[in-house]
Scaffold this motif. Sequence first.
Motif, PDB file in Angstrom:
ATOM      1  N   ILE A   1       0.837  -1.206   0.000  1.00 16.03           N
ATOM      2  CA  ILE A   1       0.000   0.000   0.000  1.00 16.03           C
ATOM      3  C   ILE A   1       0.869   1.252   0.000  1.00 16.03           C
ATOM      4  N   LEU A   2       1.863   1.268   0.872  1.00 12.66           N
ATOM      5  CA  LEU A   2       2.744   2.442   0.952  1.00 12.66           C
ATOM      6  C   LEU A   2       3.518   2.638  -0.348  1.00 12.66           C
ATOM      7  N   ASN A   3       3.950   1.542  -0.978  1.00 10.18           N
ATOM      8  CA  ASN A   3       4.622   1.657  -2.274  1.00 10.18           C
ATOM      9  C   ASN A   3       3.693   2.301  -3.299  1.00 10.18           C
ATOM     10  N   GLY A   4       2.437   1.885  -3.314  1.00  9.27           N
ATOM     11  CA  GLY A   4       1.468   2.454  -4.246  1.00  9.27           C
ATOM     12  C   GLY A   4       1.232   3.930  -3.999  1.00  9.27           C
ATOM     13  N   MET A   5       1.243   4.339  -2.743  1.00  9.28           N
ATOM     14  CA  MET A   5       1.008   5.745  -2.422  1.00  9.28           C
ATOM     15  C   MET A   5       2.202   6.619  -2.773  1.00  9.28           C
ATOM     16  N   ARG A   6       3.389   6.037  -2.837  1.00  3.44           N
ATOM     17  CA  ARG A   6       4.588   6.810  -3.209  1.00  3.44           C
ATOM     18  C   ARG A   6       4.718   7.016  -4.714  1.00  3.44           C
ATOM     19  N   TYR A   7       4.073   6.174  -5.491  1.00  7.87           N
ATOM     20  CA  TYR A   7       4.208   6.229  -6.943  1.00  7.87           C
ATOM     21  C   TYR A   7       3.461   7.433  -7.509  1.00  7.87           C
ATOM     22  N   ASP A   8       4.049   8.103  -8.459  1.00 13.89           N
ATOM     23  CA  ASP A   8       3.450   9.291  -9.075  1.00 13.89           C
ATOM     24  C   ASP A   8       2.583   8.866 -10.266  1.00 13.89           C
ATOM     25  N   TYR A   9       1.265   8.925 -10.086  1.00  9.71           N
ATOM     26  CA  TYR A   9       0.321   8.553 -11.140  1.00  9.71           C
ATOM     27  C   TYR A   9      -0.184   9.779 -11.918  1.00  9.71           C
ATOM     28  N   SER A  10       0.405  10.910 -11.660  1.00 10.65           N
ATOM     29  CA  SER A  10      -0.073  12.145 -12.286  1.00 10.65           C
ATOM     30  C   SER A  10       0.319  12.196 -13.767  1.00 10.65           C
ATOM     31  N   TRP A  11      -0.196  13.206 -14.434  1.00 10.58           N
ATOM     32  CA  TRP A  11       0.136  13.437 -15.840  1.00 10.58           C
ATOM     33  C   TRP A  11       1.345  14.350 -15.994  1.00 10.58           C
ATOM     34  N   ASN A  12       2.028  14.662 -14.896  1.00 12.43           N
ATOM     35  CA  ASN A  12       3.174  15.572 -14.971  1.00 12.43           C
ATOM     36  C   ASN A  12       4.249  15.066 -15.917  1.00 12.43           C
ATOM     37  N   HIS A  13       4.681  13.833 -15.747  1.00 12.64           N
ATOM     38  CA  HIS A  13       5.747  13.302 -16.602  1.00 12.64           C
ATOM     39  C   HIS A  13       5.242  12.980 -18.009  1.00 12.64           C
ATOM     40  N   PRO A  14       4.146  12.228 -18.169  1.00 10.69           N
ATOM     41  CA  PRO A  14       3.662  11.972 -19.528  1.00 10.69           C
ATOM     42  C   PRO A  14       3.290  13.268 -20.258  1.00 10.69           C
ATOM     43  N   GLY A  15       2.729  14.208 -19.524  1.00 17.54           N
ATOM     44  CA  GLY A  15       2.367  15.484 -20.143  1.00 17.54           C
ATOM     45  C   GLY A  15       3.584  16.205 -20.698  1.00 17.54           C
ATOM     46  N   GLN A  16       4.666  16.162 -19.953  1.00 18.80           N
ATOM     47  CA  GLN A  16       5.900  16.797 -20.429  1.00 18.80           C
ATOM     48  C   GLN A  16       6.435  16.083 -21.666  1.00 18.80           C
ATOM     49  N   HIS A  17       6.319  14.773 -21.709  1.00 22.77           N
ATOM     50  CA  HIS A  17       6.763  14.020 -22.896  1.00 22.77           C
ATOM     51  C   HIS A  17       5.951  14.439 -24.125  1.00 22.77           C
ATOM     52  N   TYR A  18       4.637  14.576 -23.961  1.00 23.81           N
ATOM     53  CA  TYR A  18       3.789  15.019 -25.076  1.00 23.81           C
ATOM     54  C   TYR A  18       4.180  16.424 -25.527  1.00 23.81           C
ATOM     55  N   LEU A  19       4.468  17.296 -24.569  1.00 20.82           N
ATOM     56  CA  LEU A  19       4.895  18.652 -24.928  1.00 20.82           C
ATOM     57  C   LEU A  19       6.227  18.627 -25.674  1.00 20.82           C
ATOM     58  N   ASN A  20       7.136  17.779 -25.255  1.00 19.72           N
ATOM     59  CA  ASN A  20       8.436  17.671 -25.944  1.00 19.72           C
ATOM     60  C   ASN A  20       8.244  17.204 -27.380  1.00 19.72           C
ATOM     61  N   ILE A  21       7.379  16.208 -27.585  1.00 18.86           N
ATOM     62  CA  ILE A  21       7.108  15.728 -28.935  1.00 18.86           C
ATOM     63  C   ILE A  21       6.477  16.832 -29.771  1.00 18.86           C
ATOM     64  N   TYR A  22       5.486  17.520 -29.201  1.00 20.16           N
ATOM     65  CA  TYR A  22       4.811  18.610 -29.909  1.00 20.16           C
ATOM     66  C   TYR A  22       5.816  19.683 -30.309  1.00 20.16           C
ATOM     67  N   ASN A  23       6.660  20.087 -29.368  1.00 20.76           N
ATOM     68  CA  ASN A  23       7.655  21.137 -29.654  1.00 20.76           C
ATOM     69  C   ASN A  23       8.668  20.685 -30.701  1.00 20.76           C
ATOM     70  N   HIS A  24       9.020  19.398 -30.679  1.00 16.77           N
ATOM     71  CA  HIS A  24       9.942  18.852 -31.680  1.00 16.77           C
ATOM     72  C   HIS A  24       9.311  18.913 -33.077  1.00 16.77           C
ATOM     73  N   ILE A  25       8.046  18.511 -33.171  1.00 17.97           N
ATOM     74  CA  ILE A  25       7.339  18.531 -34.461  1.00 17.97           C
ATOM     75  C   ILE A  25       7.152  19.964 -34.939  1.00 17.97           C
ATOM     76  N   LYS A  26       6.811  20.845 -34.015  1.00 18.84           N
ATOM     77  CA  LYS A  26       6.580  22.252 -34.361  1.00 18.84           C
ATOM     78  C   LYS A  26       7.869  22.912 -34.874  1.00 18.84           C
ATOM     79  N   ALA A  27       8.999  22.517 -34.316  1.00 15.17           N
ATOM     80  CA  ALA A  27      10.278  23.098 -34.720  1.00 15.17           C
ATOM     81  C   ALA A  27      10.777  22.560 -36.058  1.00 15.17           C
ATOM     82  N   SER A  28      10.243  21.434 -36.490  1.00 13.02           N
ATOM     83  CA  SER A  28      10.707  20.809 -37.748  1.00 13.02           C
ATOM     84  C   SER A  28      10.216  21.543 -38.962  1.00 13.02           C
TER      85      SER A  28
END
Length: 76
Positions: free
Chosen positions: A49-76
């Motif tokens: 249970i404690l391991n599960g509560m420590r894990y970050d399930y937010s969209w912070n990291h995946p959201g940043q990955h999507y932004l990086n891809i978007y910015n890469h495509i936009k810059a091309s």
Amino acid sequence: MFDADYGPKPYHERNGYVFNDYNWTGLESALRRAIGLWYGHPQYFRELILNGMRYDYSWNHPGQHYLNIYNHIKAS
């Protein structure tokens, strides 16, 4: 999620129960394993249970990955 019984991660990083068959049999298997751990080894269940509560399930990291891809495509 990293399965408590069959996960590739070390036990201190496992955080739940996974079932790949999305039917009653798969769900029942995961529930039996979870309930078995809860009854048989409550200290390990609490750690899970404690391991599960420590894990970050937010969209912070995946959201940043999507932004990086978007910015890469936009810059091309």
